[in-house]
Design a protein around this motif. Sequence first.
Motif: not given
Length: 130
Positions: A88, A91-92
Amino acid sequence: MIDETVTAAAVCITAAIFSTLLKQYCREHALFCVLGACAAVGIAAAAYLTPIVSQMQELFAKTSLPAAYLEILWKALGICYITGIAGDLCQDCGESALAKTVELWGRLSLVLLSLPLLETLLRTVTEVLS
């Protein structure tokens, strides 16, 4: 428990707002804001592990399963959480290839970790069938 959950949610929402504002000026600082919030909430969440671990050990002690199976369960949960959070965060940062790579690593680690369980299961099934 509700109060702590609200606090954790507030920390995460506040960090998300600050991160969004900081991205306009400096993406690196925005990332450190998110990492700091993740670390703070993660450390606070670790306090909940003690009663969970003791309850799981008590439940497992009531079965005839080897203690190594519980250890595999904890390792698997750790792998899931670590790779999920890392993916995550990647991805951010806009690094979707890195996010998919860390998720692949986590999946392969889970397969490798579960091989002893698979071996035991296959041995048991073979004994039952023969």
